[in-house]
Design a protein around this motif. Structure first.
Motif, PDB file in Angstrom:
ATOM      1  N   SER A 179      33.793  43.101  48.904  1.00 38.68           N
ATOM      2  CA  SER A 179      33.461  41.859  48.199  1.00 38.68           C
ATOM      3  C   SER A 179      34.553  40.804  48.368  1.00 38.68           C
ATOM      4  CB  SER A 179      33.267  42.135  46.704  1.00 38.68           C
ATOM      5  OG  SER A 179      32.219  43.048  46.476  1.00 38.68           O
ATOM      6  N   ARG A 180      35.604  41.136  49.099  1.00 34.76           N
ATOM      7  CA  ARG A 180      36.752  40.245  49.282  1.00 34.76           C
ATOM      8  C   ARG A 180      37.322  39.776  47.945  1.00 34.76           C
ATOM      9  NH1 ARG A 180      36.726  36.591  54.708  1.00 34.76           N
ATOM     10  NH2 ARG A 180      36.827  38.359  56.137  1.00 34.76           N
ATOM     11  N   PRO A 181      37.806  40.704  47.133  1.00 31.02           N
ATOM     12  CA  PRO A 181      38.313  40.324  45.818  1.00 31.02           C
ATOM     13  C   PRO A 181      39.590  39.512  45.908  1.00 31.02           C
ATOM     14  CG  PRO A 181      38.854  42.603  46.293  1.00 31.02           C
ATOM     15  CD  PRO A 181      37.943  42.154  47.394  1.00 31.02           C
ATOM     16  N   ARG A 182      39.732  38.602  44.967  1.00 36.90           N
ATOM     17  CA  ARG A 182      41.016  37.949  44.735  1.00 36.90           C
ATOM     18  C   ARG A 182      41.763  38.699  43.642  1.00 36.90           C
ATOM     19  NH1 ARG A 182      40.235  31.933  43.462  1.00 36.90           N
ATOM     20  NH2 ARG A 182      42.450  31.882  43.999  1.00 36.90           N
ATOM     21  N   VAL A 183      41.022  39.167  42.634  1.00 39.96           N
ATOM     22  CA  VAL A 183      41.580  40.012  41.572  1.00 39.96           C
ATOM     23  C   VAL A 183      40.794  41.317  41.581  1.00 39.96           C
ATOM     24  CG1 VAL A 183      42.087  40.248  39.126  1.00 39.96           C
ATOM     25  CG2 VAL A 183      42.115  37.977  40.176  1.00 39.96           C
ATOM     26  N   LEU A 184      41.477  42.422  41.856  1.00 40.32           N
ATOM     27  CA  LEU A 184      40.831  43.732  41.883  1.00 40.32           C
ATOM     28  C   LEU A 184      41.218  44.483  40.614  1.00 40.32           C
ATOM     29  CD1 LEU A 184      39.085  45.740  43.472  1.00 40.32           C
ATOM     30  CD2 LEU A 184      41.180  46.549  44.597  1.00 40.32           C
ATOM     31  N   LEU A 185      40.208  44.831  39.818  1.00 39.33           N
ATOM     32  CA  LEU A 185      40.398  45.584  38.574  1.00 39.33           C
ATOM     33  C   LEU A 185      40.078  47.044  38.873  1.00 39.33           C
ATOM     34  CD1 LEU A 185      38.258  43.178  36.320  1.00 39.33           C
ATOM     35  CD2 LEU A 185      40.714  42.966  36.822  1.00 39.33           C
ATOM     36  N   ILE A 186      41.020  47.937  38.635  1.00 36.00           N
ATOM     37  CA  ILE A 186      40.806  49.357  38.934  1.00 36.00           C
ATOM     38  C   ILE A 186      40.957  50.152  37.647  1.00 36.00           C
ATOM     39  CG2 ILE A 186      41.534  51.354  40.273  1.00 36.00           C
ATOM     40  CD1 ILE A 186      42.631  49.515  42.378  1.00 36.00           C
ATOM     41  N   GLY A 212      47.184  40.639  50.277  1.00 36.21           N
ATOM     42  CA  GLY A 212      47.089  39.455  49.434  1.00 36.21           C
ATOM     43  C   GLY A 212      46.218  39.596  48.208  1.00 36.21           C
ATOM     44  N   VAL A 213      45.788  40.819  47.893  1.00 36.44           N
ATOM     45  CA  VAL A 213      44.928  41.022  46.731  1.00 36.44           C
ATOM     46  C   VAL A 213      45.786  41.187  45.478  1.00 36.44           C
ATOM     47  CG1 VAL A 213      43.144  42.480  45.702  1.00 36.44           C
ATOM     48  CG2 VAL A 213      43.182  42.110  48.174  1.00 36.44           C
ATOM     49  N   THR A 214      45.377  40.544  44.396  1.00 39.70           N
ATOM     50  CA  THR A 214      46.017  40.673  43.086  1.00 39.70           C
ATOM     51  C   THR A 214      45.360  41.833  42.344  1.00 39.70           C
ATOM     52  OG1 THR A 214      46.459  38.304  43.079  1.00 39.70           O
ATOM     53  CG2 THR A 214      46.501  39.430  40.952  1.00 39.70           C
ATOM     54  N   LEU A 215      46.152  42.636  41.629  1.00 38.44           N
ATOM     55  CA  LEU A 215      45.640  43.872  41.044  1.00 38.44           C
ATOM     56  C   LEU A 215      45.954  43.972  39.559  1.00 38.44           C
ATOM     57  CD1 LEU A 215      46.989  45.696  44.057  1.00 38.44           C
ATOM     58  CD2 LEU A 215      44.730  46.334  43.278  1.00 38.44           C
ATOM     59  N   LEU A 216      44.961  44.442  38.804  1.00 40.45           N
ATOM     60  CA  LEU A 216      45.144  44.841  37.404  1.00 40.45           C
ATOM     61  C   LEU A 216      44.624  46.266  37.309  1.00 40.45           C
ATOM     62  CD1 LEU A 216      46.028  44.070  34.538  1.00 40.45           C
ATOM     63  CD2 LEU A 216      43.709  43.204  34.144  1.00 40.45           C
ATOM     64  N   ILE A 217      45.529  47.211  37.005  1.00 39.73           N
ATOM     65  CA  ILE A 217      45.234  48.628  37.157  1.00 39.73           C
ATOM     66  C   ILE A 217      45.359  49.359  35.828  1.00 39.73           C
ATOM     67  CG2 ILE A 217      45.884  50.758  38.349  1.00 39.73           C
ATOM     68  CD1 ILE A 217      47.242  48.952  40.489  1.00 39.73           C
TER      69      ILE A 217
END
Length: 262
Positions: A179-186, A212-217
């Motif tokens: 999905s080409r995330p800018r913010v990836l929530l895992i 270059g992906v931003t992550l909230l894990i």
């Protein structure tokens, strides 16, 4: 992943017309402001504030039932905010339903993977690109995902329901990347997985960040969480009770006593 052609800007990098460029560069990519929500009549989150800057990896840590998954679901649009805001580059996402938030680049890997067990690995990956029409770029992104997780290439024709838990988690992350995330929530990256698999996933997260992906894990294992993230928030009883750098949280006696067992 690769940035490729003009119609699909690289993940994690706003294009020339994206809000947040220029005068708004100081605005965090993801902002949560005084968020409250829950299920039915049961309130779960109480006045939650957090922010994630572009390119960061941030961890949410806390006990089971603390509200971490609820927070991710609210950010992804799967739960409405009762009060407060979820913002992307300062723009309120409240009116934006979950499936359209994916188009804005906010993408979630849910707890339990939630793959389509009766579809093949390749079909599951392509489900992540359902809103895209840039076939050449989709093909390039598939190649990138299969480079990141070679087992997905080896098993592309296998039914997803027949894979191991670790392989399914790789497929779920790969589907989200399509999905080409800018913010990836895992949500719960390592739950129920063998240590050797978790180590591979942690390596993959580092590679995804380099793309270059931003992550909230969300991650139960605090040490693993803070290996992947440079900052973290502690969630307790639906509230943020502590926030800080990796080093500060690992050294904090409350974190050591409650989550690390020191």
């Amino acid at each position: 992943m690769h940035s490729g052609g003009a119609e699909a800007p690289a993940r994690g990098r706003p294009d020339a017309t994206a809000p947040g460029e220029g005068a708004h560069e100081h605005v965090p990519l993801l902002g949560v402001r005084a968020l409250e929500t829950g299920y039915g009549q049961v309130q779960v989150l109480w006045g939650v504030d957090l922010e994630v800057r572009s390119g960061e990896a941030v961890a949410l840590i806390g006990a089971n039932g603390a509200g971490k998954t609820t927070l991710l679901r609210a950010i992804a649009g799967q739960l409405p905010a009762w009060t407060g805001l979820v913002e992307l580059e300062g723009q309120d996402l409240g009116p934006v339903p979950a499936h359209l938030r994916v188009g804005h680049g906010v993408v979630m890997v849910p707890e339990g993977r939630q793959l389509f067990a009766g579809l093949t690995v390749r079909e599951n990956l392509l489900m992540g690109a359902f809103a895209r029409s840039d076939k050449a770029e989709i093909d390039r992104d598939l190649e990138r995902v299969e480079t990141l997780f070679p087992v997905l290439s080896e098993r592309r024709g296998q039914l997803a329901g027949h894979m191991s838990g670790g392989e399914q988690q790789m497929c779920a992350i790969g589907r989200a990347l399509m999905s080409r995330p800018r913010v990836l929530l895992i949500d719960e990256l390592s739950l129920g997985l063998a240590p050797v698999v978790v180590d591979r996933l942690i390596e993959a997260i580092a590679e995804i960040r380099r793309d270059g992906v931003t992550l909230l894990i969300v991650e139960q294992d605090v040490t693993n969480a803070l290996t992947m993230a440079e900052r973290g928030y502690v969630v307790e009883s639906g509230q943020i009770t502590l926030a800080g750098s990796r080093e500060a949280l690992l050294a904090d006696p409350r974190v050591q006593e409650s989550f690390i067992g020191i």
